[in-house]
Design an enzyme around this catalytic site. Structure first.
Site, mmCIF file in Angstrom:
data_model
loop_
_atom_site.group_PDB
_atom_site.id
_atom_site.type_symbol
_atom_site.label_atom_id
_atom_site.label_comp_id
_atom_site.label_asym_id
_atom_site.label_seq_id
_atom_site.Cartn_x
_atom_site.Cartn_y
_atom_site.Cartn_z
ATOM 1 N N VAL A 185 -0.086 1.141 4.137
ATOM 2 C CA VAL A 185 0.002 1.977 2.930
ATOM 3 C C VAL A 185 -0.941 3.178 2.999
ATOM 4 O O VAL A 185 -0.784 4.146 2.258
ATOM 5 C CB VAL A 185 -0.280 1.178 1.628
ATOM 6 C CG1 VAL A 185 0.768 0.087 1.427
ATOM 7 C CG2 VAL A 185 -1.682 0.573 1.619
ATOM 8 N N ASP B 262 5.177 2.168 0.475
ATOM 9 C CA ASP B 262 3.763 2.510 0.336
ATOM 10 C C ASP B 262 3.319 2.829 -1.082
ATOM 11 O O ASP B 262 2.239 3.364 -1.295
ATOM 12 C CB ASP B 262 3.422 3.675 1.263
ATOM 13 C CG ASP B 262 4.151 4.950 0.861
ATOM 14 O OD1 ASP B 262 5.037 4.882 -0.019
ATOM 15 O OD2 ASP B 262 3.842 6.004 1.423
ATOM 16 N N GLU C 266 -3.656 11.697 -7.002
ATOM 17 C CA GLU C 266 -4.684 10.697 -6.733
ATOM 18 C C GLU C 266 -5.894 11.297 -6.028
ATOM 19 O O GLU C 266 -5.757 12.206 -5.218
ATOM 20 C CB GLU C 266 -4.121 9.602 -5.820
ATOM 21 C CG GLU C 266 -2.991 8.839 -6.438
ATOM 22 C CD GLU C 266 -2.391 7.803 -5.487
ATOM 23 O OE1 GLU C 266 -1.867 6.806 -5.977
ATOM 24 O OE2 GLU C 266 -2.464 8.015 -4.252
#
Lengths: 352, 352
Positions: B293, B227, B56
């Site tokens: 998260v 998360d 990510e």
């Protein structure tokens, strides 16, 4: 450890290999990746716009490797002696998610842009092309010239820039490189007799560098400078006469020359020409146009090519971008001073 | 030049400053950035999913600085001795688009996660809280313990992990750090008498680490481990009894404990509690839950804090990530060997 290729090592490596050899090798990898275009993840650029520019992240993946490029675009930067565009990139192993390569990508982007242009021309220009007009002699110009010689055998250049110091710089850089260079007095003059016309001007505006009357039958246009919203180089009439080839249509319709055209303006995807699914140039009279904006897959190819070139050289450094605890659950142990009987990979490194 | 902080320098710097001092300073910067939450650009993570994990990019900007984090999540990595999560990040100057800092962010993420947890607890837990249960003694656990001591004065810990070697590691790392640590025999045992319950377990599954009957009135829950999609720790009944506080609702509804709940499940944004727009804890009986998260702004704060800490230290290296030609239009000049009367910033560097 992650391999880091900074500017100094990149320069050393490209000089060792040779710029034209680099461009040829890189074009082969780009071609390979274009052939398997559908297997890539295609994510739109993630852009952060501000008053004076934009910062973008351009990720892609082929399922085995993941790559992304960070690139900015700040036209005002040149006023303060900075570059309009700088870039760096990362290549990662998809299986583990670990980065394997961090590299400068300002030079790399210049090289991949030129390699992609010349690769497209090999599929789209007349095979007997021998003269290229080069309009705009900024930071991309020499790379374009060398790529077209390396991949297309073009040695005759007709060059023009409105700024004489840019022309001077171009001639200084390539004057002794074996080209037959004609410095033209205008764009109109430069395109006389050219088989290929490359436009790489820098001004961010809807410009008309080329007007319809300048473009004769059979020419291949390599339009590189019109590459973001609000920046074009060609009169719309040219686009209507030409067959237009693009990287990713969704992106080119926003960033390329065809931002001037309606959303359903017909274009052909370059990768389909390279795989042979669609014909490129069909006749010697046809006008072909590569509306180049640069896509993440080309940066991926450039990182992949670079990574391959590193083996057996010392043109990289291993950097400690990632923690490597002996026990992956013991991240905190890295912060503890090493004690007898308690070793932890990276903290050992610190003791030496 | 870009400042590079690798793992070795990060460890050195955090050790010099002190982990708890670092956490306190970092929490202050996170608090400052949460206070101006609406002024940040909030872009969803750009995720590249593959069979074994995800990579990510998490960008954000406050209009003056731009930051992004690269982070992977590969649960299988531990089997081959690699970390599940590694990360690095970049901070840039928005005005020029130039990166100014490249840093490891594996340690940094652990620190910012713990700092955010303790910051949230300062607004949500009972002020007289003195005992924390810590469930899950993996790589985040020590950071949580230290952050809660630094920010909340918590020194009494009741800890549990299903894996005795994780407990052993935790006690080895913090046993002599001045905590009063009780090693519990079960989660049920650990939460007895706890004012704050922190869950940081590692297994990627919809788990029930805490069930409703374990949670008494007045407790603050700090749910860190749930998360990402498919990974939760709390029984849904707990969520219905508690007041739930989140970072960015859109993201937490996908990644947090509340992924178990309907899309309109009521939550409060933590930044609004910090600015005083919305009340946090209202009564001593209320159950509060921080469904953590991790959001890009916290990483931005962590990079900003780190950048500030570097001044006057030698805990960074200047790296040549960016080209610096004397003439920004003469990128190609970097590749030419230096000749008399023709200098070019970076190529000079090569000659030395």
């Amino acid at each position: 450890m992650v391999r880091y290729v900074g500017v100094e090592n990149m320069v050393r490596l490209v000089r060792t290999v040779g710029v034209e050899q680099w461009l040829t090798g890189l074009a082969a990898v780009i071609e390979e990746d274009f052939r398997r275009w559908p297997s890539f993840e295609k994510t739109p650029r993630v852009a952060s716009h501000s008053r004076d520019g934009v910062i973008e992240l351009m990720p892609t993946s082929d399922g085995t490797l993941y790559g992304f490029k960070y690139v900015n675009g700040h036209p005002k930067n040149t006023r303060s002696g900075l570059q309009t565009v700088t870039a760096f990139g990362v290549l990662s192993d998809v299986e583990t998610g670990y980065p394997v390569l961090l590299s400068e990508m300002t030079l790399t982007t210049a090289l991949r842009t030129a390699a992609t242009s010349a690769l497209a021309a090999r599929y789209l220009a007349r095979p007997d092309s021998s003269v290229m007009a080069l309009i705009g002699l900024g930071s991309q110009s020499e790379f374009q010239a060398l790529a077209f010689r390396a991949l297309m055998g073009i040695t005759r250049l007709r060059v023009f820039d409105i700024d004489p110091t840019a022309t001077e710089k171009f001639v200084r850089n390539l004057g002794a490189a074996g080209f037959d260079i004609t410095v033209a007095t205008s764009t109109q003059d430069a395109v006389q007799g050219a088989d290929i016309i490359t436009t790489v001007t820098a001004d961010k505006q809807m410009a008309t560098i080329l007007s319809d009357n300048m473009i004769g039958a059979g020419v291949h246009l390599n339009a590189v400078g019109g590459d973001c919203p609000g920046k074009t180089e060609l009169q719309a009439d040219i686009l209507r006469r030409a067959d237009v080839f693009v990287e990713l249509p969704e992106q080119t319709r926003i960033e390329g020359e065809i931002q001037q055209m309606p959303a359903d303006f017909p274009v052909t995807e370059l990768w389909q020409v390279i795989t042979g699914q669609v014909e490129g140039r069909r006749t010697a009279q046809q006008i072909t146009l590569f509306d180049s904006v640069g896509f993440a897959i080309e940066d991926f190819s450039a990182l992949r090519f670079l990574y391959g070139q590193l083996n057996g050289t010392d043109c990289y450094e291993d950097i400690d971008l990632l923690t490597e605890p002996d026990d992956p659950r013991d991240l905190f142990g890295l912060l503890s001073p090493p004690t007898p009987g308690h070793s932890n990979g990276q903290s050992r490194g610190l003791a030496t």
